[in-house]
Design an enzyme around this catalytic site. Structure first.
Site, PDB file in Angstrom:
ATOM      1  N   HIS A   1      -2.027  -5.465   1.631  1.00 30.55           N
ATOM      2  CA  HIS A   1      -3.247  -6.275   1.517  1.00 30.55           C
ATOM      3  C   HIS A   1      -2.812  -7.657   1.051  1.00 30.55           C
ATOM      4  CE1 HIS A   1      -7.157  -7.784   0.307  1.00 30.55           C
ATOM      5  NE2 HIS A   1      -6.536  -8.246  -0.762  1.00 30.55           N
TER       6      HIS A   1
ATOM      7  N   ASN B   1      -2.091  -0.014   6.845  1.00 27.26           N
ATOM      8  CA  ASN B   1      -1.579  -1.272   7.411  1.00 27.26           C
ATOM      9  C   ASN B   1      -0.649  -2.011   6.450  1.00 27.26           C
ATOM     10  OD1 ASN B   1      -3.499  -2.149   5.649  1.00 27.26           O
ATOM     11  ND2 ASN B   1      -4.683  -3.357   7.114  1.00 27.26           N
TER      12      ASN B   1
ATOM     13  N   TYR C   1     -12.622  -3.415  -3.022  1.00 23.76           N
ATOM     14  CA  TYR C   1     -13.187  -3.203  -1.687  1.00 23.76           C
ATOM     15  C   TYR C   1     -14.722  -3.165  -1.750  1.00 23.76           C
ATOM     16  CZ  TYR C   1      -8.515  -2.363   0.220  1.00 23.76           C
ATOM     17  OH  TYR C   1      -7.210  -2.514   0.635  1.00 23.76           O
TER      18      TYR C   1
ATOM     19  N   GLU D   1      -8.650 -11.993  -7.252  1.00 17.45           N
ATOM     20  CA  GLU D   1      -7.854 -10.763  -7.110  1.00 17.45           C
ATOM     21  C   GLU D   1      -6.657 -10.748  -8.067  1.00 17.45           C
ATOM     22  OE1 GLU D   1      -7.005 -10.379  -2.909  1.00 17.45           O
ATOM     23  OE2 GLU D   1      -9.112  -9.966  -2.438  1.00 17.45           O
TER      24      GLU D   1
ATOM     25  N   LYS E   1       0.816  -1.215   0.000  1.00 23.53           N
ATOM     26  CA  LYS E   1       0.000   0.000   0.000  1.00 23.53           C
ATOM     27  C   LYS E   1       0.856   1.276   0.000  1.00 23.53           C
ATOM     28  CE  LYS E   1      -3.821  -2.364   2.305  1.00 23.53           C
ATOM     29  NZ  LYS E   1      -4.899  -2.267   3.296  1.00 23.53           N
TER      30      LYS E   1
HETATM   31  P1  CMP Z   1      -7.116  -4.854   3.781  1.00 22.51           P
HETATM   32  O1  CMP Z   1      -6.507  -6.139   4.205  1.00 22.51           O
HETATM   33  O2  CMP Z   1      -6.605  -4.240   2.519  1.00 22.51           O
HETATM   34  O3  CMP Z   1      -8.699  -5.060   3.635  1.00 22.51           O
HETATM   35  C1  CMP Z   1      -9.607  -4.001   3.775  1.00 22.51           C
HETATM   36  C2  CMP Z   1      -8.944  -2.728   4.207  1.00 22.51           C
HETATM   37  O4  CMP Z   1      -9.823  -1.745   4.708  1.00 22.51           O
HETATM   38  C3  CMP Z   1      -8.053  -3.067   5.393  1.00 22.51           C
HETATM   39  O5  CMP Z   1      -6.927  -3.790   4.957  1.00 22.51           O
HETATM   40  C4  CMP Z   1      -7.794  -1.695   5.957  1.00 22.51           C
HETATM   41  O6  CMP Z   1      -6.781  -0.988   5.240  1.00 22.51           O
HETATM   42  C5  CMP Z   1      -9.132  -1.014   5.699  1.00 22.51           C
HETATM   43  N1  CMP Z   1      -9.997  -1.008   6.882  1.00 22.51           N
HETATM   44  C6  CMP Z   1     -10.659  -2.050   7.423  1.00 22.51           C
HETATM   45  N2  CMP Z   1     -11.388  -1.653   8.493  1.00 22.51           N
HETATM   46  C7  CMP Z   1     -11.158  -0.328   8.626  1.00 22.51           C
HETATM   47  C8  CMP Z   1     -11.620   0.668   9.533  1.00 22.51           C
HETATM   48  N3  CMP Z   1     -12.467   0.365  10.518  1.00 22.51           N
HETATM   49  N4  CMP Z   1     -11.190   1.929   9.364  1.00 22.51           N
HETATM   50  C9  CMP Z   1     -10.352   2.225   8.358  1.00 22.51           C
HETATM   51  N5  CMP Z   1      -9.881   1.332   7.449  1.00 22.51           N
HETATM   52  C10 CMP Z   1     -10.279   0.076   7.581  1.00 22.51           C
END
Ligand code: CMP
Length: 154
Positions: free
Chosen positions: A115, A112, A49, A126, A9
């Site tokens: 993904h 984070n 998403y 994906e 990311k």
């Molecule tokens: P990812 O594994 O890419 O899958 C969905 C993404 O949404 C997750 O990692 C986070 O980056 C984001 N995400 C999930 N929950 C939240 C939340 N409560 N607030 C902000 N971002 C979120």
């Protein structure tokens, strides 16, 4: 062998963590079979998403994912989806297990770092979303016999 999609990311790119992340996957023994840099389009963010589009955090998540290019990778290995999920750690960086990518390198839920596909079926979908089949490389990797047993490779 199973395939899983990784999105490194924008926060990882901005924080100079790209090499660290690729290195962790390589050292684990996963095989990189595709890799490219891309700015994710509106359509692909919405598709990727789709389960989050109605959530209150979606607009910020979308902006975050499009704020800089991402690095897309396809990793291949035996039970690669589960192996990568374990290395990646839980979604929220600040409570993810130490030793995982998120546990070691992230504090946020949104920012984070990576993904990773969460199931074999999603891995297939994906990979197809982000890569043409011709972009996914087939090649022999000469460490395979040191990463796996003969039985595992059969
Ligand atoms: P990812 O594994 O890419 O899958 C969905 C993404 O949404 C997750 O990692 C986070 O980056 C984001 N995400 C999930 N929950 C939240 C939340 N409560 N607030 C902000 N971002 C979120």
């Amino acid at each position: 062998m199973e395939r899983t999609l990784i999105i490194v990311k924008p926060d990882a790119l901005q924080r100079n963590l790209l090499g660290e992340i690729i290195g962790r996957f390589e050292r684990k023994g996963l095989k990189i079979v595709a890799m490219k840099m891309e700015r994710i389009s509106d359509m692909k963010v919405a598709e990727h998403y789709a389960h989050h589009v109605d959530k209150p955090f979606f607009p910020e998540l979308k902006g975050f994912m499009q704020a800089a290019p991402v690095v897309l990778m396809v990793l291949e290995g035996l039970e690669a989806v589960e192996a990568v999920r374990l290395i990646t750690g839980e979604t929220k960086g600040r409570t993810a297990d130490a030793g995982t990518i998120r546990g070691d390198l992230a504090m946020s839920m949104q920012a984070n770092i990576v993904h990773a596909s969460d199931s074999v079926e999603n891995g297939i979908a994906e990979v197809a979303r982000f890569f043409e089949e011709s972009e996914v490389m087939e090649y022999d990797k000469n460490d395979a016999e040191w990463v796996y047993s003969k039985e595992e490779l059969a």
